[in-house]
Motif scaffolding. Structure first.
Motif, PDB file in Angstrom:
ATOM      1  N   HIS A  84       0.824  -1.211   0.000  1.00  0.00           N
ATOM      2  CA  HIS A  84       0.000   0.000   0.000  1.00  0.00           C
ATOM      3  C   HIS A  84       0.858   1.260   0.000  1.00  0.00           C
ATOM      4  O   HIS A  84       0.506   2.261  -0.591  1.00  0.00           O
ATOM      5  CB  HIS A  84      -0.931   0.017   1.208  1.00  0.00           C
ATOM      6  CG  HIS A  84      -1.917  -1.101   1.178  1.00  0.00           C
ATOM      7  ND1 HIS A  84      -2.830  -1.242   0.167  1.00  0.00           N
ATOM      8  CD2 HIS A  84      -2.129  -2.135   2.023  1.00  0.00           C
ATOM      9  CE1 HIS A  84      -3.562  -2.313   0.390  1.00  0.00           C
ATOM     10  NE2 HIS A  84      -3.167  -2.874   1.513  1.00  0.00           N
ATOM     11  N   ARG A 131       1.650   2.184  -3.479  1.00  0.00           N
ATOM     12  CA  ARG A 131       0.506   2.569  -4.318  1.00  0.00           C
ATOM     13  C   ARG A 131       0.054   3.992  -4.037  1.00  0.00           C
ATOM     14  O   ARG A 131      -0.332   4.703  -4.933  1.00  0.00           O
ATOM     15  CB  ARG A 131      -0.650   1.607  -4.103  1.00  0.00           C
ATOM     16  CG  ARG A 131      -0.326   0.221  -4.592  1.00  0.00           C
ATOM     17  CD  ARG A 131      -1.418  -0.694  -4.294  1.00  0.00           C
ATOM     18  NE  ARG A 131      -2.463  -0.464  -5.289  1.00  0.00           N
ATOM     19  CZ  ARG A 131      -3.589  -1.119  -5.304  1.00  0.00           C
ATOM     20  NH1 ARG A 131      -3.844  -2.013  -4.397  1.00  0.00           N
ATOM     21  NH2 ARG A 131      -4.483  -0.873  -6.226  1.00  0.00           N
ATOM     22  N   ARG A 132       0.077   4.380  -2.787  1.00  0.00           N
ATOM     23  CA  ARG A 132      -0.460   5.686  -2.423  1.00  0.00           C
ATOM     24  C   ARG A 132       0.262   6.845  -3.113  1.00  0.00           C
ATOM     25  O   ARG A 132      -0.379   7.702  -3.686  1.00  0.00           O
ATOM     26  CB  ARG A 132      -0.445   5.858  -0.915  1.00  0.00           C
ATOM     27  CG  ARG A 132      -1.143   7.138  -0.500  1.00  0.00           C
ATOM     28  CD  ARG A 132      -1.450   7.136   0.927  1.00  0.00           C
ATOM     29  NE  ARG A 132      -2.509   6.156   1.133  1.00  0.00           N
ATOM     30  CZ  ARG A 132      -2.997   5.837   2.295  1.00  0.00           C
ATOM     31  NH1 ARG A 132      -2.557   6.411   3.370  1.00  0.00           N
ATOM     32  NH2 ARG A 132      -3.943   4.937   2.412  1.00  0.00           N
ATOM     33  N   THR A 145      -0.862   7.143  -6.660  1.00  0.00           N
ATOM     34  CA  THR A 145      -2.219   7.656  -6.735  1.00  0.00           C
ATOM     35  C   THR A 145      -2.233   9.154  -6.481  1.00  0.00           C
ATOM     36  O   THR A 145      -2.882   9.907  -7.196  1.00  0.00           O
ATOM     37  CB  THR A 145      -3.124   6.941  -5.719  1.00  0.00           C
ATOM     38  OG1 THR A 145      -3.096   5.552  -6.012  1.00  0.00           O
ATOM     39  CG2 THR A 145      -4.539   7.447  -5.776  1.00  0.00           C
ATOM     40  N   HIS A 199      -9.411   0.681  -3.085  1.00  0.00           N
ATOM     41  CA  HIS A 199      -8.188   0.602  -3.889  1.00  0.00           C
ATOM     42  C   HIS A 199      -7.220   1.744  -3.546  1.00  0.00           C
ATOM     43  O   HIS A 199      -6.358   2.086  -4.346  1.00  0.00           O
ATOM     44  CB  HIS A 199      -8.540   0.612  -5.377  1.00  0.00           C
ATOM     45  CG  HIS A 199      -9.231  -0.644  -5.809  1.00  0.00           C
ATOM     46  ND1 HIS A 199     -10.601  -0.786  -5.753  1.00  0.00           N
ATOM     47  CD2 HIS A 199      -8.739  -1.818  -6.250  1.00  0.00           C
ATOM     48  CE1 HIS A 199     -10.920  -1.996  -6.168  1.00  0.00           C
ATOM     49  NE2 HIS A 199      -9.811  -2.650  -6.468  1.00  0.00           N
ATOM     50  N   HIS A 200      -7.422   2.335  -2.367  1.00  0.00           N
ATOM     51  CA  HIS A 200      -6.533   3.369  -1.838  1.00  0.00           C
ATOM     52  C   HIS A 200      -6.468   4.610  -2.733  1.00  0.00           C
ATOM     53  O   HIS A 200      -5.410   5.219  -2.876  1.00  0.00           O
ATOM     54  CB  HIS A 200      -5.131   2.804  -1.574  1.00  0.00           C
ATOM     55  CG  HIS A 200      -5.181   1.540  -0.775  1.00  0.00           C
ATOM     56  ND1 HIS A 200      -5.459   1.527   0.564  1.00  0.00           N
ATOM     57  CD2 HIS A 200      -5.025   0.244  -1.148  1.00  0.00           C
ATOM     58  CE1 HIS A 200      -5.473   0.286   0.993  1.00  0.00           C
ATOM     59  NE2 HIS A 200      -5.206  -0.525  -0.017  1.00  0.00           N
ATOM     60  N   GLU A 201      -7.586   4.947  -3.311  1.00  0.00           N
ATOM     61  CA  GLU A 201      -7.667   6.163  -4.122  1.00  0.00           C
ATOM     62  C   GLU A 201      -8.660   7.143  -3.505  1.00  0.00           C
ATOM     63  O   GLU A 201      -9.632   6.722  -2.874  1.00  0.00           O
ATOM     64  CB  GLU A 201      -8.118   5.840  -5.552  1.00  0.00           C
ATOM     65  CG  GLU A 201      -7.083   5.139  -6.365  1.00  0.00           C
ATOM     66  CD  GLU A 201      -7.477   5.025  -7.831  1.00  0.00           C
ATOM     67  OE1 GLU A 201      -6.649   4.537  -8.589  1.00  0.00           O
ATOM     68  OE2 GLU A 201      -8.585   5.431  -8.213  1.00  0.00           O
ATOM     69  N   GLN A 202      -8.390   8.406  -3.714  1.00  0.00           N
ATOM     70  CA  GLN A 202      -9.297   9.469  -3.309  1.00  0.00           C
ATOM     71  C   GLN A 202      -9.579  10.307  -4.543  1.00  0.00           C
ATOM     72  O   GLN A 202      -8.829  11.235  -4.854  1.00  0.00           O
ATOM     73  CB  GLN A 202      -8.684  10.324  -2.209  1.00  0.00           C
ATOM     74  CG  GLN A 202      -8.483   9.582  -0.909  1.00  0.00           C
ATOM     75  CD  GLN A 202      -7.881  10.474   0.140  1.00  0.00           C
ATOM     76  OE1 GLN A 202      -7.236  11.475  -0.138  1.00  0.00           O
ATOM     77  NE2 GLN A 202      -8.103  10.116   1.388  1.00  0.00           N
TER      78      GLN A 202
END
Length: 166
Positions: free
Chosen positions: A3, A6-7, A10, A71-74
């Motif tokens: 994670h 990924r962040r 993103t 999916h760790h998106e904002q």
């Protein structure tokens, strides 16, 4: 991939997408062909965190926002309003969600909603491209032009595409 890896990607994508959206909005409106401008008005979408429009957009797209969060998106939420009928009483809300997962090669999708009493009706769901409002009307509502040449007309309930499918 963890994670932690990924962040940043993103966040980088979100920041780049926002910069692209903000940076090209003026240029895009200046470079439309005359045929695209004739008789149409652009719909301007912008990020309005904490506003009533943002709250409504989040409520209407809760399922997509929940999926993005898994999916760790904002996603960046862009909203705008427009008048589509001469004596329109109901609010017309345009919503575009921008994130790595929600946008594809054709761009990010925009949906159009109309406030109807205590609920919202979806007038047009998930179109890609710039949106302009035409002077021509069908069933009391202005036609919508997507990406300069794709005309959508109101059938009394929703907008329908006028381009023929192959």
């Amino acid at each position: 991939m963890t994670h932690a890896h990924r962040r940043p990607r993103t966040l980088f994508f979100s920041a780049a997408l926002m910069a692209l959206t903000i940076g090209t909005a003026g240029a895009a409106s200046r470079h439309h062909h005359a045929s695209q401008k004739a008789g149409t008005i652009p719909v301007e979408l912008k990020s309005q965190p904490g506003t009533e429009l943002d709250r409504q957009a989040r409520s209407l797209n809760a399922d997509l926002l929940e999926d993005a969060a898994r999916h760790h998106e904002q996603p960046i939420i862009l909203t705008g309003t427009a008048q589509l009928a001469p004596k329109q009483k109901d609010m017309i809300l345009f919503v575009q969600l921008q994130s790595y997962r929600l946008c594809g090669s054709a761009g990010c999708t925009t949906s159009i909603y109309r406030k109807n009493g205590d609920k919202w009706d979806t007038l047009l769901d998930s179109v890609n491209g710039t949106i302009r409002i035409a002077r021509q009307r069908h069933n009391g509502m202005a036609d919508i032009v997507v990406d300069g040449n794709d005309r959508w007309v109101f059938d009394g309930q929703k907008y329908q595409d006028t381009l023929s499918s192959p």
